[in-house]
Design an enzyme around this catalytic site. Structure first.
Site, mmCIF file in Angstrom:
data_model
loop_
_atom_site.group_PDB
_atom_site.id
_atom_site.type_symbol
_atom_site.label_atom_id
_atom_site.label_comp_id
_atom_site.label_asym_id
_atom_site.label_seq_id
_atom_site.Cartn_x
_atom_site.Cartn_y
_atom_site.Cartn_z
ATOM 1 N N LYS A 88 4.274 -0.775 -11.719
ATOM 2 C CA LYS A 88 5.307 -1.349 -10.862
ATOM 3 C C LYS A 88 4.779 -1.362 -9.434
ATOM 4 O O LYS A 88 3.910 -0.562 -9.084
ATOM 5 C CB LYS A 88 6.609 -0.546 -10.944
ATOM 6 N N HIS B 72 6.395 -0.285 -3.339
ATOM 7 C CA HIS B 72 7.223 -1.010 -2.375
ATOM 8 C C HIS B 72 7.562 -0.156 -1.163
ATOM 9 O O HIS B 72 7.202 1.030 -1.082
ATOM 10 C CB HIS B 72 8.488 -1.583 -3.034
ATOM 11 N N HIS C 130 8.948 3.396 -1.393
ATOM 12 C CA HIS C 130 8.067 4.502 -1.756
ATOM 13 C C HIS C 130 7.486 5.198 -0.519
ATOM 14 O O HIS C 130 7.062 6.345 -0.586
ATOM 15 C CB HIS C 130 6.899 4.003 -2.615
#
Length: 566
Positions: free
Chosen positions: A125, A128, A131
């Site tokens: 994933k 982004h 995070h």
């Protein structure tokens, strides 16, 4: 010489009170005009059988001849102490310059291990902007604890296990193109993951298929394991590129999968302790007496869950590191989860569970954006960092600033600006992402602090050839010099506060205030002007040198690199 400790010693000697009592009573007045320290005499009234104002007057007369104290005022029942400013500036700046990068350091953590778990992105994933909150706070805390002498282990507890991998394997088998994924792994894996959820809304049987794939993965199926391993390898390669940009390093990447063979022991321990009860087919620990939902250990199909893996991880860490603190830098929405697992570990009889700490943080708000990977609306962190670097470069070029390496300077300021934004306030406050405030060279920002440092270094470069190593610092006594040096002295306290409260913003606030006071000192205490006497010039240069060192040290604790010119 620690002036505060000196005064505490004197008061302890004169009052015959316990030193801890005196230390706890001493306070800093709200206004510098009222003194540098204050001591309330009210607790002495019963012992000395005198009114507090009279006690204050008697003590003031006994302390007035101390060479480190300029004066002692008895005001009502209080003693107000004013330091000898010349002595304070001389002692503090000399000590700071002698200590260099060691100013503010401590050995309080000697022999103690602190674990800091942070960042922890999910495999396959995107990394982004959300995070970064965990990454910035965790990285800063790790640096802060190291600064205080602790043996710090930075842990990246990767999200590399769970039913989402059954979904991803299912999606890959149906729609994945190996060649396309190799070229752009995170984007392409995200696309098929998002497609899975879109298709599953129309065909719920896909969820059953995904659960079956995860069951195969848990059972060690060769194909499922090979795909999982490949996804993990591709993801780590992408993540490490981001970590390199941020200057972040980890001691361990043991994620959830690492503990997959360690959970049976946890289940057995909880069963042997009589803690597991059946609930709707699942096995849980009942926490109703703590007004908490039950802590699920096994789902109704016998599969493990986050709690099981986190408890297994905590037990492994205790056995491996014998930690002093085990810190989890994870978002506030997970607060209940950590309360449940900590309570479960306590009931298992693990006394060390009290040393496990959840350090929560708020949300990142970007107008009109939803960062759920389930729907694909994400702001990639790499894009944010690159845009910050580009915007910084444009500002430097528009200002016609003369820098030696504009690429390096733009990168350090741009990335520093983003990190500062995540560390400027209490971590529990939500962040509203704003380029305007982030790259404001005149406000509370990384560029502002970095510019203060660069300005100081510019002064020192202009002074090349002037020997201020043995400057008479008593020649630079002014209100602004004194206030600046008082802030300089507080660095160690700010770092200790940050560690004790798990709040890097104590350091952020400290360095921002230091730069503000330095700018004021610089504007009111000319340094390199021709009409400044040589001894005064040397004294002021020594102060600038000490301040620059502390600005650099403080920003380093936030993960921010300084630039020598801007």
């Amino acid at each position: 010489m620690d002036f505060k400790e000196h005064i505490i010693d004197k008061l302890t000697e004169l009052t015959k009170l316990d030193r801890g009592t005196v230390s706890g009573a001493v306070e800093t007045p709200p206004d510098e005009k009222l003194g540098d320290l204050a001591f309330p005499c009210f607790p002495l009234a019963k012992v000395m059988r005198k009114a507090p104002p009279l006690i204050a007057q008697e003590l003031a007369s006994q302390l007035s001849s101390d060479e480190l104290i300029d004066k002692v005022d008895a005001v009502g029942g209080y003693l107000n102490f004013f330091y000898n400013r010349a002595a304070f500036i001389n002692d503090t700046v000399s000590a700071a310059r002698s200590a260099g990068d060691g100013w503010g350091r401590s050995d309080e953590g000697s022999g103690k291990t602190v674990l800091v778990e942070y960042s922890s992105p999910n495999i396959a994933k995107p990394f982004h902007i959300g995070h970064l909150f965990s990454t910035a706070v965790g990285n800063s805390l790790a640096k802060i604890y190291k600064f205080l002498g602790y043996d710090v282990q930075s842990l990246n507890h990767l999200g590399d296990w769970g039913t989402q991998f059954g979904k991803l394997i299912c999606a890959y088998k149906r729609w994945g193109d190996p060649e396309v994924i190799e070229k752009d792994p995170i984007n392409e894996l995200l696309k098929i993951y998002v497609r899975f959820h879109e298709e599953a809304e129309k065909d719920p049987s896909l969820d059953d298929e995904a659960r079956e794939y995860f069951k195969r993965l848990e059972d060690g199926d060769e194909e499922a394991t090979a795909l999982w391993s490949h996804f993990r390898e591709l993801s780590l390669k992408e993540f490490n590129r981001i970590y390199d940009m941020l200057g972040v390093k980890f001691d361990s990447y043991n994620g959830e999968a690492f503990y997959s063979d360690k959970m049976d022991e946890v289940v057995q321990i909880l069963r042997d302790k009589g803690l597991l009860v059946e609930s709707g087919g699942a096995m849980v620990v009942d926490l109703s007496d703590m007004d908490m939902p039950p802590c699920m250990i096994l789902k109704s199909d016998g599969a493990t869950i986050y709690a099981t893996r986190d408890i297994a991880a905590a037990l492994y860490r205790h056995r491996t590191y014998n930690f002093y603190k085990n810190i989890y830098v994870v978002g506030l929405p997970q607060s209940l989860h950590f309360r449940q697992i900590f309570e479960t570990m306590k009931r298992a009889g693990w006394e060390w569970s009290k040393d496990c700490v959840h350090v929560g943080f708020g949300l990142v708000k970007l107008p009109g954006k939803n960062m759920s990977t389930r729907h694909g609306d994400v702001i990639f962190l790499e894009d944010v960092l690159n845009e910050s670097i580009e915007k910084t470069r444009a500002i430097i070029e528009n200002n016609n600033s003369a820098v030696d390496d504009i690429d390096d300077v733009s990168k350090k300021i741009g990335i520093g600006a983003v990190l500062y934004t995540f560390l400027k306030n209490s971590r529990e406050k939500d962040i509203v992402f704003s380029w305007e405030s982030m790259l404001d060279f005149d406000g509370e920002s990384a560029p502002y602090c970095m510019y203060g440092y660069a300005r100081g270094k510019s002064i020192l470069r202009r002074a090349e050839g002037i020997d201020y190593s043995n400057a008479d610092l008593t020649k630079s006594v002014s209100d602004d010099a004194y206030t600046l040096v008082k802030q300089l002295e507080l660095f160690g306290d700010a770092v200790k506060d940050a560690a004790a409260k798990y709040e890097p913003f104590y350091v952020t606030r400290y360095v921002t205030n230091l730069v503000k006071l330095f700018n004021k000192f610089y504007n009111t205490n000319p340094i390199m002007r021709d009409d400044v006497p040589e001894d005064v010039k040397k004294a002021r240069l020594a102060i600038v040198d000490a301040v620059c060192t502390v600005i650099r040290s403080a920003l380093a604790l936030l993960g921010i690199d300084v630039v020598e010119s801007m």
